[in-house]
Structure formats: structure tokens, C-alpha cells
Design a protein around this motif. Sequence first.
Motif, PDB file in Angstrom:
ATOM      1  N   ALA A 198       0.845  -1.206   0.000  1.00 24.80           N
ATOM      2  CA  ALA A 198       0.000   0.000   0.000  1.00 24.80           C
ATOM      3  C   ALA A 198       0.876   1.250   0.000  1.00 24.80           C
ATOM      4  N   LYS A 199       1.939   1.189   0.771  1.00 24.60           N
ATOM      5  CA  LYS A 199       2.834   2.343   0.897  1.00 24.60           C
ATOM      6  C   LYS A 199       3.570   2.585  -0.425  1.00 24.60           C
ATOM      7  N   ALA A 200       3.754   1.514  -1.203  1.00 21.66           N
ATOM      8  CA  ALA A 200       4.603   1.585  -2.403  1.00 21.66           C
ATOM      9  C   ALA A 200       3.884   2.179  -3.615  1.00 21.66           C
ATOM     10  N   VAL A 201       2.637   2.560  -3.434  1.00 21.10           N
ATOM     11  CA  VAL A 201       1.894   3.087  -4.593  1.00 21.10           C
ATOM     12  C   VAL A 201       2.647   4.269  -5.225  1.00 21.10           C
ATOM     13  N   VAL A 202       3.161   5.151  -4.365  1.00 22.10           N
ATOM     14  CA  VAL A 202       3.845   6.335  -4.921  1.00 22.10           C
ATOM     15  C   VAL A 202       5.168   5.927  -5.581  1.00 22.10           C
ATOM     16  N   CYS A 203       5.782   4.852  -5.073  1.00 21.44           N
ATOM     17  CA  CYS A 203       7.092   4.424  -5.608  1.00 21.44           C
ATOM     18  C   CYS A 203       6.940   3.825  -7.009  1.00 21.44           C
ATOM     19  N   ALA A 204       5.722   3.278  -7.243  1.00 29.85           N
ATOM     20  CA  ALA A 204       5.515   2.541  -8.499  1.00 29.85           C
ATOM     21  C   ALA A 204       5.732   3.421  -9.726  1.00 29.85           C
ATOM     22  N   ALA A 205       5.555   4.707  -9.564  1.00 25.17           N
ATOM     23  CA  ALA A 205       5.690   5.605 -10.714  1.00 25.17           C
ATOM     24  C   ALA A 205       7.056   5.436 -11.381  1.00 25.17           C
ATOM     25  N   CYS A 206       8.093   5.235 -10.564  1.00 24.48           N
ATOM     26  CA  CYS A 206       9.441   5.085 -11.127  1.00 24.48           C
ATOM     27  C   CYS A 206       9.911   3.640 -11.055  1.00 24.48           C
ATOM     28  N   HIS A 207       9.593   2.950  -9.972  1.00 24.27           N
ATOM     29  CA  HIS A 207      10.129   1.601  -9.757  1.00 24.27           C
ATOM     30  C   HIS A 207       9.210   0.506 -10.300  1.00 24.27           C
ATOM     31  N   GLY A 208       8.039   0.931 -10.831  1.00 23.19           N
ATOM     32  CA  GLY A 208       7.133  -0.066 -11.433  1.00 23.19           C
ATOM     33  C   GLY A 208       6.230  -0.700 -10.398  1.00 23.19           C
ATOM     34  N   GLY A 209       5.032  -1.060 -10.810  1.00 18.01           N
ATOM     35  CA  GLY A 209       4.071  -1.670  -9.887  1.00 18.01           C
ATOM     36  C   GLY A 209       4.554  -2.994  -9.342  1.00 18.01           C
ATOM     37  N   GLU A 210       5.409  -3.680 -10.126  1.00 18.61           N
ATOM     38  CA  GLU A 210       5.938  -4.969  -9.674  1.00 18.61           C
ATOM     39  C   GLU A 210       7.447  -4.873  -9.397  1.00 18.61           C
ATOM     40  N   GLY A 211       7.921  -3.651  -9.172  1.00 18.23           N
ATOM     41  CA  GLY A 211       9.326  -3.474  -8.778  1.00 18.23           C
ATOM     42  C   GLY A 211      10.307  -3.535  -9.932  1.00 18.23           C
ATOM     43  N   LYS A 212       9.797  -3.464 -11.177  1.00 16.67           N
ATOM     44  CA  LYS A 212      10.684  -3.406 -12.357  1.00 16.67           C
ATOM     45  C   LYS A 212      10.618  -1.960 -12.862  1.00 16.67           C
ATOM     46  N   ALA A 213      11.753  -1.289 -12.784  1.00 14.76           N
ATOM     47  CA  ALA A 213      11.766   0.147 -13.058  1.00 14.76           C
ATOM     48  C   ALA A 213      11.264   0.460 -14.461  1.00 14.76           C
ATOM     49  N   MET A 214      10.461   1.518 -14.531  1.00 17.54           N
ATOM     50  CA  MET A 214       9.891   1.964 -15.808  1.00 17.54           C
ATOM     51  C   MET A 214      10.858   2.916 -16.505  1.00 17.54           C
ATOM     52  N   ILE A 215      11.762   3.472 -15.758  1.00 15.97           N
ATOM     53  CA  ILE A 215      12.626   4.522 -16.288  1.00 15.97           C
ATOM     54  C   ILE A 215      14.067   4.007 -16.281  1.00 15.97           C
ATOM     55  N   PRO A 216      14.730   4.014 -17.447  1.00 15.81           N
ATOM     56  CA  PRO A 216      16.116   3.537 -17.474  1.00 15.81           C
ATOM     57  C   PRO A 216      16.959   4.343 -16.484  1.00 15.81           C
ATOM     58  N   GLY A 217      17.860   3.673 -15.780  1.00 17.71           N
ATOM     59  CA  GLY A 217      18.688   4.384 -14.817  1.00 17.71           C
ATOM     60  C   GLY A 217      18.125   4.320 -13.413  1.00 17.71           C
ATOM     61  N   TYR A 218      16.854   3.937 -13.300  1.00 12.58           N
ATOM     62  CA  TYR A 218      16.273   3.741 -11.964  1.00 12.58           C
ATOM     63  C   TYR A 218      16.345   2.260 -11.656  1.00 12.58           C
ATOM     64  N   PRO A 219      16.670   1.932 -10.411  1.00 11.67           N
ATOM     65  CA  PRO A 219      16.910   0.519 -10.104  1.00 11.67           C
ATOM     66  C   PRO A 219      15.642  -0.332 -10.037  1.00 11.67           C
ATOM     67  N   HIS A 220      15.807  -1.552 -10.505  1.00  9.28           N
ATOM     68  CA  HIS A 220      14.774  -2.567 -10.253  1.00  9.28           C
ATOM     69  C   HIS A 220      14.863  -2.909  -8.769  1.00  9.28           C
ATOM     70  N   LEU A 221      13.712  -3.096  -8.127  1.00  7.37           N
ATOM     71  CA  LEU A 221      13.708  -3.415  -6.698  1.00  7.37           C
ATOM     72  C   LEU A 221      13.154  -4.805  -6.433  1.00  7.37           C
ATOM     73  N   ALA A 222      12.493  -5.390  -7.436  1.00  6.72           N
ATOM     74  CA  ALA A 222      11.852  -6.698  -7.244  1.00  6.72           C
ATOM     75  C   ALA A 222      12.891  -7.736  -6.835  1.00  6.72           C
ATOM     76  N   GLY A 223      12.622  -8.428  -5.709  1.00  4.63           N
ATOM     77  CA  GLY A 223      13.499  -9.506  -5.257  1.00  4.63           C
ATOM     78  C   GLY A 223      14.770  -9.033  -4.585  1.00  4.63           C
ATOM     79  N   GLN A 224      14.905  -7.697  -4.435  1.00  2.00           N
ATOM     80  CA  GLN A 224      16.135  -7.195  -3.814  1.00  2.00           C
ATOM     81  C   GLN A 224      16.108  -7.535  -2.326  1.00  2.00           C
ATOM     82  N   SER A 225      17.261  -7.741  -1.736  1.00  2.00           N
ATOM     83  CA  SER A 225      17.380  -8.099  -0.317  1.00  2.00           C
ATOM     84  C   SER A 225      16.708  -7.032   0.549  1.00  2.00           C
ATOM     85  N   ALA A 226      15.795  -7.496   1.429  1.00  2.00           N
ATOM     86  CA  ALA A 226      15.035  -6.562   2.273  1.00  2.00           C
ATOM     87  C   ALA A 226      15.992  -5.744   3.147  1.00  2.00           C
TER      88      ALA A 226
END
Lengths: 80, 80
Positions: B8-36
Amino acid sequence: ADAEAGKAKAVVCAACHGGEGKAMIPGYPHLAGQSAQYTAKQLRAFRDGQRQDPVMAPMAKPLSDADIENLAAWYASLKP
Amino acid sequence: ADAEAGKAKAVVCAACHGGEGKAMIPGYPHLAGQSAQYTAKQLRAFRDGQRQDPVMAPMAKPLSDADIENLAAWYASLKP
């Protein structure tokens, strides 16, 4: 960029980030499939001290711009 | 940590990091599966200014420790 040259350069990185870019140590980031542009930007930041980390500073210090591009290309090429 | 609350908190993050944690913008990191542990450490560093980024600073500033743990758990739970 030359991912193969990056692979050779990444031998020392594998100790923490894993041979296939999946970190062996909790708390260290997975790099497999990460955006090359992002990885390169972070390596430059570690090298130039814009981003500080006691472990990464000495790792990044000796890297040339070409090394950085090659490493970033290598990790981006790995399956996450 | 509560990954659902993190989602729920990640809604704002999705704009750059993607709804499933795969960045939409080149140069922004993918976060999906990254170590918590790693993601939480970076969010704290952005929040506390230990790591500087003009985009991430205002994003991290308002986050509580719980928000950070939940966001980190959410992204770690996503398939890279």
C-alpha cells in the motif's frame, strides 16, 4: 560496453555479489538484471566518494570508466 | 514486517520503480526480489541524508521505520 570484459573484471565482486549476481551475503544487493545505467552510476558514485561505503570505496577506486561500463553491462546481462 | 502494508505504501514508488518493482525509467533501479535488509538500509540512508539523491530524499523523508521495513519486505517478496 563489453560484458565479457566485465565478467572478467567481476571476479573480485563475486565474493559478495555472487558469481551470477545473486548476493551471497544478506544485506548485500543482488545485481543480476539490474539496469546498467543505474549500476554504472553507483560505481562512479562509490569511486568518486559521492556515495560512501567503507567496503565499496576501495573496490571502486581503481576502476576506469570502461571497467565501470563493462561491469554494469555484465550484471545487466544476467538473469535476475 | 508487513509486506501488504508495504504494498500500500509503495503506490507512490511505483511511478518510477514499477508496480511490480521493475523500473519503468532507465537508470532507476529494479527493486523486485532485492534483499530486504539492503533496501531498508538504503531507505534509511536516503531518509537520514547519509546517501544523497534529489529524487529519493523527499520520498524517504516522511517514512517511519515501520514503513521502511514494510516497503523492503514488499519489494523482496516480488519476483525479480
